[in-house]
Design an enzyme around this catalytic site. Structure first.
Site: not given
Length: 402
Positions: A80, A138-139, A177, A362
């Site tokens: 998206d 996802e956003e 991580r 963004h």
């Protein structure tokens, strides 16, 4: 097989770039994706891959079954875009006003599609099954992951891998991580209700702007004075709207903000303190309030064993350099996959100062070095194949493969 697969990925790199640029020019917002999932499904079907459409709503699943027995590994990419007016000036910039791929999801999709093509061509050498998860939305919470999981995208999956192209990390760097790598991403909407009136007669009113300003100032003290300094947290007020005229005391003020944490106890502490701070100030100043607190995506917590497997697998991949990164306070609904099956999420460096690719995610001028897509594809391929070959099925018993 890996040498042959990597060579094929290098040969297919121009196609990866072409796909990325086509998707970039035709972005679609979260929960509004129509052309993109069709493009993905059609591409996979042309490769002879088993495809499931409309998974969880708008998601697409591809399944590649290897000729040899082994584990089932899922690879995920989101597709998206964002409600941002593009300012890159790229020849393949968005064709749609106010919508832009400003987070690299066009690249994620291109990576997984071309990797699927290379893997499909090596079916006869592939051990186990590869599940390709192409995720919508996802956003925007609640996101697409949770619905795709409910619809079975992780059924029979043993492990899941995902990556994010990262423009603020240099090209060639791979950040991993153990444990938390991305934060809980919560939102709050707070309305302060005062009593409006004439600007010349403040004594006859309850000034919502004055009350809200006090609330904003005190919210900034929560992390510094209530949260253990050894634990990370963020409280941000992102918008403050009130009033419409210079000589009118506003009846109400609206605040919106976000809270980011890794620890659920810290998250609950902050929620409690926001409520206490707001109530205390409103009570003392004669105002009331309405608080709507929404818990967003949970923290992305990488599985230690799978992360160690990823590092051991990928450290031999040419042109990339692994390092253990600091956690990122951004949110990601990849977290939901990791709540169901073990896996790891890593960052692929995609910034390039020489090419002026330096803008953050963004941002209207966001871009990434497209070479990072090839590096990400190789890392995903190596981790997936190595895991599939790690165990060999022998009847009902699993034995270590040699």
């Amino acid at each position: 097989m890996l040498d042959s697969l990597f060579l094929r990925l290098e040969e297919l790199y121009p196609e990866m770039v072409e796909i990325r640029r086509e998707l970039h020019s035709e972005p679609e917002l979260s929960f509004q994706e129509v052309k993109t999932p069709k493009f993905i499904g059609d591409y996979l079907e042309r490769l002879g891959i088993e495809v499931k459409r409309n998974v969880g709503g708008r998601g697409v699943i591809g399944v590649i079954k290897g000729a040899k027995p082994g584990k089932t590994v899922a690879l995920r990419a989101d597709f998206d875009a964002l409600p941002i007016e593009e300012e890159t000036g790229l020849p393949f910039a968005s064709k749609h006003k106010g919508i832009m791929h400003a987070c690299g999801h066009d690249g994620h999709t291109a990576i997984l599609l071309v990797l699927a093509k290379a893997l499909a061509e090596h079916r006869d050498q592939l051990r186990g099954t590869i599940v390709l998860i192409h995720q919508f939305a996802e956003e925007l919470a609640p996101g697409g992951a949770i619905e795709m999981i409910k619809d079975g995208c992780l059924d029979e999956v043993d492990v899941v891998f995902g990556t994010h192209l990262w423009s603020t990390m240099p090209l060639g760097k791979i950040g991993y991580r153990n444990g938390p790598i991305m934060a809980n991403a919560d939102r709050f909407d707070l309305v302060i209700h005062g009593r409006g009136g004439h600007g010349a007669s403040p004594h006859e009113t309850v000034d919502s702007i004055a009350v809200a300003s006090s609330v904003v100032a005190q919210l900034q003290q929560i992390v510094s004075r209530n949260v253990n300094p050894l634990k990370a947290a963020v409280v941000t007020v992102g918008s403050f709207h009130s009033g419409s005229a210079f000589n009118v005391i506003a009846d109400q003020a609206e605040l919106t903000g976000t809270v980011r944490t890794f620890d659920s106890e810290v998250q609950e502490l902050i929620i409690e303190r926001i409520e206490q701070v707001t109530k205390g100030i409103c009570d003392s100043m004669g105002a009331t309030y309405t608080l709507d607190y929404k818990k967003g995506y949970p923290a992305v917590i990488n599985d230690e064993e799978i992360t160690n497997h990823f590092v051991k697998s990928v450290e031999s991949v040419d042109d990339v350099s692994l390092f253990e990164m600091e956690p990122v306070m951004g949110g990601e609904d990849f977290a939901y996959y990791l709540q169901k099956v073990p896996g790891t999420f890593f960052f692929t460096g995609a910034g390039n100062k020489e090419k002026q690719i330096v803008y953050p995610h963004h941002h209207p001028k966001f871009d990434f070095d497209e070479k990072a897509m090839l590096y990400a594809a190789k890392c995903l391929a190596k981790a997936a194949i190595a895991y599939g070959e790690r165990m060999e099925v022998n009847g009902n018993r699993e034995v270590q493969s040699i």
